[in-house]
Design a protein around this motif. Sequence first.
Motif, short mmCIF file in Angstrom:
data_model
loop_
_atom_site.label_atom_id
_atom_site.label_comp_id
_atom_site.label_asym_id
_atom_site.label_seq_id
_atom_site.Cartn_x
_atom_site.Cartn_y
_atom_site.Cartn_z
N SER A 191 0.81 -1.22 0.00
CA SER A 191 0.00 0.00 0.00
C SER A 191 0.85 1.27 0.00
O SER A 191 0.58 2.20 -0.78
CB SER A 191 -0.95 -0.01 1.20
N GLU A 251 -0.71 -8.13 0.59
CA GLU A 251 -0.26 -6.82 1.07
C GLU A 251 1.18 -6.87 1.55
O GLU A 251 1.97 -5.97 1.30
CB GLU A 251 -1.18 -6.36 2.21
N THR A 311 -5.20 -0.62 13.58
CA THR A 311 -5.15 -0.61 12.13
C THR A 311 -4.84 -2.00 11.61
O THR A 311 -3.72 -2.46 11.76
CB THR A 311 -4.07 0.37 11.63
N PRO A 336 -4.32 -4.24 5.60
CA PRO A 336 -5.35 -4.36 4.56
C PRO A 336 -4.91 -5.30 3.47
O PRO A 336 -3.75 -5.43 3.16
CB PRO A 336 -5.47 -2.93 4.04
N HIS A 343 -5.75 -6.22 -0.73
CA HIS A 343 -6.01 -5.35 -1.86
C HIS A 343 -7.26 -5.78 -2.60
O HIS A 343 -7.26 -6.81 -3.26
CB HIS A 343 -4.83 -5.36 -2.83
N HIS A 400 -10.88 3.73 -0.82
CA HIS A 400 -9.61 3.59 -1.55
C HIS A 400 -9.33 4.82 -2.40
O HIS A 400 -8.21 5.32 -2.46
CB HIS A 400 -9.67 2.33 -2.42
N GLY A 412 -8.30 7.80 -0.20
CA GLY A 412 -6.94 7.67 0.33
C GLY A 412 -5.88 7.96 -0.72
O GLY A 412 -4.78 8.41 -0.39
N GLU A 416 -4.44 8.38 5.62
CA GLU A 416 -4.03 7.22 6.42
C GLU A 416 -5.24 6.51 7.03
O GLU A 416 -5.24 5.28 7.14
CB GLU A 416 -3.09 7.68 7.56
N ARG A 420 -7.17 3.66 4.99
CA ARG A 420 -6.65 2.30 4.83
C ARG A 420 -7.31 1.30 5.78
O ARG A 420 -7.77 0.25 5.34
CB ARG A 420 -5.13 2.31 5.01
N GLU A 466 -10.86 0.85 4.60
CA GLU A 466 -10.96 -0.02 3.43
C GLU A 466 -10.82 -1.49 3.83
O GLU A 466 -11.57 -2.35 3.36
CB GLU A 466 -9.86 0.36 2.42
#
Length: 1000
Positions: free
Chosen positions: A509, A540, A841, A844, A846, A928, A931, A944, A947, A950
């Motif tokens: 990312s 990721e 967090t 993530p 994709h 997305h 961001g 930030e 993310r 998403e």
Amino acid sequence: MRRERFFSHLPLAAKISLLVGLMGLVSMAIIGYAMVSMRQMDTQYRTLIALESELTHSFGDASVLLSETHGLVSGMANAHQSTPPGATLTPSQRLRTLQRDFEVTLNDIAQRMPHKGRELMALRLRSQEVFDAGLRVVNAASTGPAEASAHALTTRTPYQDFEPTLLQLKQGLESLRSRSHAEFEALVEQQNDATSDTLWSMAAAVVGALALVLVLSVYVAVTQISRPITDLARIMKRLASQQYGDTIPATRRRDEVGTMARALQVFKNTMQRADKLTAQVQRSEEARKLSEQLVDLTSAIPGVVFQLHLQPNGTCRFLFVSDKAAEMPGLQVLALLRSGGSVGEAYSVPQSVQQRVQARFMERLHTQAPLDFDTEVLHEGISRWLQTSATARRLDDGSVLFHGVWMDVTERKSQTRAMATAKEAAERAAQERARFLAVMSHEIRTPLNAILGMAQLALKEELPPPQRERIEQMHRAGRHLLGILSDILDFSKIDGGHLVLESKAFALSPVLATLVDLLSPKAHAKALQLRLEVADEVPEQLMGDSQRLSQILINYVHNAIKFTHQGEVLVRLSVAQQDGNSLLLHGAVQDTGIGLTPEQMQGLFEPFRQGDSSITRRFGGTGLGLVISRQLARAMGGDTGVQSQPGQGSTFWFTARLQRAPATDWARDVLTQPLQTTALAPAHTAGLRVLVVDDNEVNRQVAKGLLEAGGLIVDMADHGAEAVETLTQASDNTYAAVLMDMQMPVMDGLSATRALRALPRFEALPIIAMTANASTADVERTRACGMNDHIAKPLLEAPLWHTLSRWLANARSTRPSSPPAPQPTAEATLPAQPLAPGFTTPAPSHPVAEVSALATEPPSAPSNAPGASDASTPVFDAALLQDLQDTIPTARLLPLIDQFIQDCERRVERITQAAHSRQWDDLRREAHDLGGTAGSFGLSPLGELTRPLEAAAKAQDAATIDRCLPELQRLARQGLTQLGAHVRALQAPHQGQRGQGTSA
């Protein structure tokens, strides 16, 4: 794999020589010891025999003297005579003479038997008595018969005293002689025992040495020869029965066994291939036809094909030789066709070389290993090289059938030597070129630093529009020249084979975010859409060189934007292959640009090549970007290519071999990386003091202007020694950082850094290299001496603040308090606010998403949501917007920012609606897209937060979305408010300049 021992690598002759040498050393030691021992025993025997002989002689002399004494005295006693007339000695004188001789004999015995001194003393006293009694007898006999008779009647006669005394003396002497002989026999017995012990010791030593050598010989024979050869023979038997599952041992040994093992390995491979071919031939219905085709094929081979039958006695017959044998130089094989002879006779070489060739073939009677050797032959007086390659197959009668080919490799030998010479010359030229480029890079970057630095400082001043336009053009030209220089250095590094790829865990990312942040302003400037589509199977967390992957993407997207006038640029990422943790990443950049003809695509990935010369004139560039991309992709185990149609756009693709990163490695690497998403703003650095150290006045002025524009207090030093003196004289925590050049007079930057690091008070002081030496080796030198970071010249404002922000973050808490320099409110930025309490967090994955650099929705009025009064909360970062300001003129930038504000408000509304209605795909796509654009306009905290939002949408995690959504709305309100204030601050001087230009 088991590590071979050194002894195993010795040739067989060397091993035998070592054993023979060891046996020789042991034998010599035993022989030397035997000779010394035998010499000592001989000496001792000789001494004993000589002593016994002398003692026997002395005892004999003593006995003779006593017998003479007895005869003299007895004669005088019986005859009663006086001295005969005419005698030279009287009886008494003769008796004294015998006494003296006897004493001399006793002395000789005493010298040879010193341990018998007491017994000899007793014998000496008794002999005195004997001779005294004898003298009395002689004297009595000398007085006459009448007197002697009268005397005998009245007293005991002297002879009666003499006889018993003499008898005792003889007995004592005989007893001493017997004991002497007994001692001699005892000594002889001892010497015999010692001799026997010595002989037994030598025998034991000989037996032990022979046993040791025998054991070593058996060990060497078994472990180094017999066992490996037995294993190889067993494997050969299994190979003969077409069992290829055994691993051939000892192939790494450098002795004869290793040679046999390697040859057997080649033979095994050949047998496998031959068996496969035989099986195919046997299964084929056209075996005969295939055989004929193989015969024809041998004629087409660029060499002489032969079939040789070799008998165990060394005679051979060539069963088949192709027609090219007559033309092959150095061969005389036709004479041996269908007749017997030596294999070596087929070569035009001296007799000694023929014997060696014969030996090579004869070895295959036992090993059946393939043959492959080169022979120097003579043809019409000219030296040529002949290569012999053949496989061997053992027949039932013990003979071997060879199938091989002779090749003339003279040209290859010459080319090999020529290539070696050319390679050395090329390596020297590459080294010289690398040194030249390093020097030229330094010399070009130094004046370029002044050009770009002064241009950046000038753009911060109030300038008339024409003058600002000229300086902006000068700044863009300098940036373009810097890009060309970087491309040339990268190409030189790759072309010289000095490229080193990293293998570190990274997240995909941030790589994509950097791509969007860097190139979306260029797409905005041309009204293009920049979209990303990342397939779900793309992980990721990856392992590889993220910097080089980003470089390929940036090159592709930059070219796509350059050659596209309308439409969009689409970046697609997917997985082409996957094998466990290894995957082949496939990337494609599709544009709607001018496209390429087939002629233009030829040589497109070659150095300094573009579609045609008109492209260079119209669009510029060096033609190195695609070359560098291809080399990087191939270095990462992939490749590059292009698909294009004129007028319909192009698709440039690449592949790269990457690894899935373990979760622990990815988390550790991410946590240890410095924060790079939000640069520290001038409001936080205002009032901090830094020291700039450079010997160039222009460089110092450029650095001072850029740093003071951010609110820093700047002191300057001309060289390293002055910097050390300035820092040591200042109080602690006076300076928040030091910008240090590398090459300076008096004391260079590396030496100055070492001197500062040697002082405990400067161990934590951030020292950042600021130099035109931009190679990897130079960066490593700065880190080795203790510098914290590296800034390459020419100094660009955004990279400069990006680097300084990492090291000035904690400076405010450690330095003495001082009033900050006043700054414009519009440029004041603070770090991002933390997320809501309890929020984490997640990493993530994709989804297939789109990031638009230019929204297509119609503009709407800004929302006046509650909470807008919190505009003072720091969300917007003006430093992140600086790249757009440096690239796009203000007149074009302001409408672009206004359009972004409207698009961002509408996108936040759509995110809120999708979150409330649980439309996961829409929510993920909108987050997305937001961001990808927020960071380019200075709203990095907002970008930030998209993310985890998403990731939560993909996981359908409603709880996390409910926690993130209020924070997202708050950051959007505050960030857009602060961005609007910054826009108004930019509009004021711009409107003033426009009015001034109009009136003029």
